[in-house]
Design a protein around this motif. Sequence first.
Motif, short mmCIF file in Angstrom:
data_model
loop_
_atom_site.label_atom_id
_atom_site.label_comp_id
_atom_site.label_asym_id
_atom_site.label_seq_id
_atom_site.Cartn_x
_atom_site.Cartn_y
_atom_site.Cartn_z
N HIS A 113 45.80 47.24 32.56
CA HIS A 113 45.21 46.27 33.49
C HIS A 113 45.25 46.79 34.94
CE1 HIS A 113 44.95 43.29 30.37
NE2 HIS A 113 46.17 43.58 30.02
N ARG A 114 44.13 46.64 35.63
CA ARG A 114 44.08 46.99 37.06
C ARG A 114 44.81 45.91 37.85
NH1 ARG A 114 38.36 47.74 38.39
NH2 ARG A 114 38.59 49.87 37.70
N ARG A 115 45.48 46.32 38.89
CA ARG A 115 46.25 45.37 39.71
C ARG A 115 45.55 45.12 41.04
NH1 ARG A 115 51.58 45.01 37.39
NH2 ARG A 115 51.33 46.05 35.40
N VAL A 150 41.33 35.75 38.75
CA VAL A 150 40.63 36.66 39.66
C VAL A 150 39.75 37.60 38.86
CG1 VAL A 150 40.88 38.24 41.61
CG2 VAL A 150 42.73 36.63 41.08
N GLY A 151 38.48 37.71 39.25
CA GLY A 151 37.57 38.64 38.58
C GLY A 151 36.26 37.95 38.23
N GLY A 152 35.27 38.76 37.90
CA GLY A 152 33.95 38.20 37.59
C GLY A 152 33.36 38.78 36.32
N GLY A 153 34.18 39.50 35.54
CA GLY A 153 33.67 40.11 34.31
C GLY A 153 33.91 39.24 33.09
N ASP A 154 33.67 39.80 31.91
CA ASP A 154 33.88 39.07 30.66
C ASP A 154 35.34 38.61 30.54
OD1 ASP A 154 31.35 39.02 29.61
OD2 ASP A 154 31.56 40.92 28.56
N SER A 155 36.25 39.49 30.92
CA SER A 155 37.68 39.13 30.79
C SER A 155 37.99 37.90 31.63
CB SER A 155 38.58 40.28 31.24
OG SER A 155 38.40 41.38 30.42
N ALA A 156 37.55 37.90 32.87
CA ALA A 156 37.84 36.77 33.77
C ALA A 156 37.25 35.48 33.21
CB ALA A 156 37.30 37.06 35.17
N VAL A 173 38.08 33.11 41.03
CA VAL A 173 37.86 33.75 42.33
C VAL A 173 37.19 35.09 42.12
CG1 VAL A 173 39.01 34.69 44.37
CG2 VAL A 173 39.91 32.61 43.28
N HIS A 174 35.99 35.22 42.66
CA HIS A 174 35.23 36.46 42.46
C HIS A 174 34.73 37.00 43.81
CE1 HIS A 174 32.81 39.52 40.80
NE2 HIS A 174 31.65 38.88 40.79
N ARG A 175 34.72 38.32 43.92
CA ARG A 175 34.41 38.92 45.23
C ARG A 175 32.93 38.91 45.58
NH1 ARG A 175 36.12 45.20 43.98
NH2 ARG A 175 34.60 45.64 42.35
N ARG A 176 32.09 38.56 44.61
CA ARG A 176 30.65 38.45 44.89
C ARG A 176 30.19 37.03 44.55
NH1 ARG A 176 27.41 41.59 41.61
NH2 ARG A 176 29.01 41.87 40.03
N LEU A 179 28.35 36.66 38.78
CA LEU A 179 29.32 37.21 37.83
C LEU A 179 28.78 38.49 37.19
CD1 LEU A 179 30.43 33.89 36.08
CD2 LEU A 179 31.72 35.22 37.77
N ARG A 180 29.70 39.37 36.86
CA ARG A 180 29.33 40.59 36.14
C ARG A 180 29.28 40.33 34.63
NH1 ARG A 180 29.60 45.96 36.98
NH2 ARG A 180 30.29 45.61 39.11
N ALA A 181 29.93 39.25 34.22
CA ALA A 181 30.09 38.96 32.79
C ALA A 181 28.75 38.85 32.07
CB ALA A 181 30.86 37.65 32.63
N VAL A 237 45.20 37.81 36.73
CA VAL A 237 44.40 38.91 37.29
C VAL A 237 43.58 39.52 36.15
CG1 VAL A 237 44.47 41.09 38.55
CG2 VAL A 237 46.21 39.33 38.98
N ALA A 238 42.25 39.51 36.30
CA ALA A 238 41.36 40.05 35.25
C ALA A 238 40.26 40.86 35.92
CB ALA A 238 40.78 38.89 34.43
N ILE A 239 40.70 41.92 36.61
CA ILE A 239 39.74 42.69 37.41
C ILE A 239 39.48 44.07 36.82
CG2 ILE A 239 40.23 41.43 39.54
CD1 ILE A 239 42.01 43.81 40.40
N ARG A 285 33.25 50.62 27.00
CA ARG A 285 34.56 49.97 26.89
C ARG A 285 34.59 48.80 25.91
NH1 ARG A 285 35.68 48.95 32.99
NH2 ARG A 285 33.43 48.67 32.95
N GLN A 286 34.02 49.00 24.77
CA GLN A 286 34.03 47.96 23.75
C GLN A 286 34.90 48.39 22.57
OE1 GLN A 286 32.14 45.02 24.33
NE2 GLN A 286 32.11 46.08 26.28
N ALA A 287 35.39 47.41 21.82
CA ALA A 287 36.21 47.73 20.65
C ALA A 287 35.43 48.62 19.68
CB ALA A 287 36.64 46.43 19.96
#
Length: 310
Positions: A113-115, A150-156, A173-176, A179-181, A237-239, A285-287
Amino acid sequence: MENVVIIGSGCAGWTAALYTARANLKPLLLTGEQPGGLLTTTSIVENYPGFPEGIDGTDLMMRMQKQAERFGTQTRYGVTVTKVDFSRPPFQLWLDEEIIKTRSVIIATGASHRRLGIENEELLGRKGVTYCATCDGALPMFRNKELVVVGGGDSACEEATYLTHFASKVYLVHRRDQLRASKIMAERALSNSKIQPVWDSVVTDVYDVSKDMVTGVQLKNLKTGAASDLSCAGVFVAIGHEPSTGLFRGQIDMDDQGYIVCRKGTSTNVLGVFAAGDCVDRVYRQAITAAGTGCAAAIDAERYLASQRG
Ligand code: NAP
């Protein structure tokens, strides 16, 4: 002397084990500290083909393990490689004092996980700051509380949606402001009445170290520059992720972000050392793609070993 040692027990690692085992190579798989990899920190996996109802991430990994072991994979649980020497074959791997020698290696160490990179994030780790909603979301400290993801992807989006089962409210909370999701995950999150998006914002601090628990976050709006505080009992945190490749630095070629660079299939710059899964893949980055490259690495390793035998 081993034929092939697989480092890592995510989708790539177990698939490489399955294929090398079925090639009668008796692979040795070292699970690392988090057996099953990142998929064990997710809930239902809905996009792995063959499971129309979805499948629990841990369950999927246990099935992969069982299948790999059925054909003769040797597994060492909870062991972490502390040092490697790939300068010449046989390659050497250290598990603290113990040394394993092997003709070939498949690196499938995945990603972590990114911090956020904030000092208080570390100080409040396990005290309200977490990186896994499915692992921690049901803890009493988060029940009926307001939480921040925190984050805007699928994980968040997935984590925010999951947390609504326990939390009174979830701020995403997303920086843009977009969403990227994937569309389906984004729509699921944004249509949930318990989830409130906070756009164009980053977390700049986590409170309150003096109370030894999370009581809120400081936000900065990137468009206006304005700072504000938001009360919450937890920060999820899901960034995104970073490749777990520090162990190989200086021996295996990597890009500027630490992803292993493969040439010709899954071959690294060291003949006989192959890499697969999220430690290589910065794009998909998929299973299922990790499993696919794990299979490819096994075939590459098998062919390499056959060529060495002449
Ligand atoms: P991701 O797609 O890389 O998204 C990371 C998010 O965090 C992005 O929205 C990014 O913002 C934001 N971010 C990155 N660094 C940041 C920072 N320092 N501060 C604040 N925000 C930051 O990661 P992911 O959501 O973990 O997904 C990874 C892969 O797994 C994807 O391929 C995804 O599709 C897959 N996945 C699938 C499922 C599923 O299908 N069930 C579930 C989870 C993940 P920007 O958008 O501005 O870059």
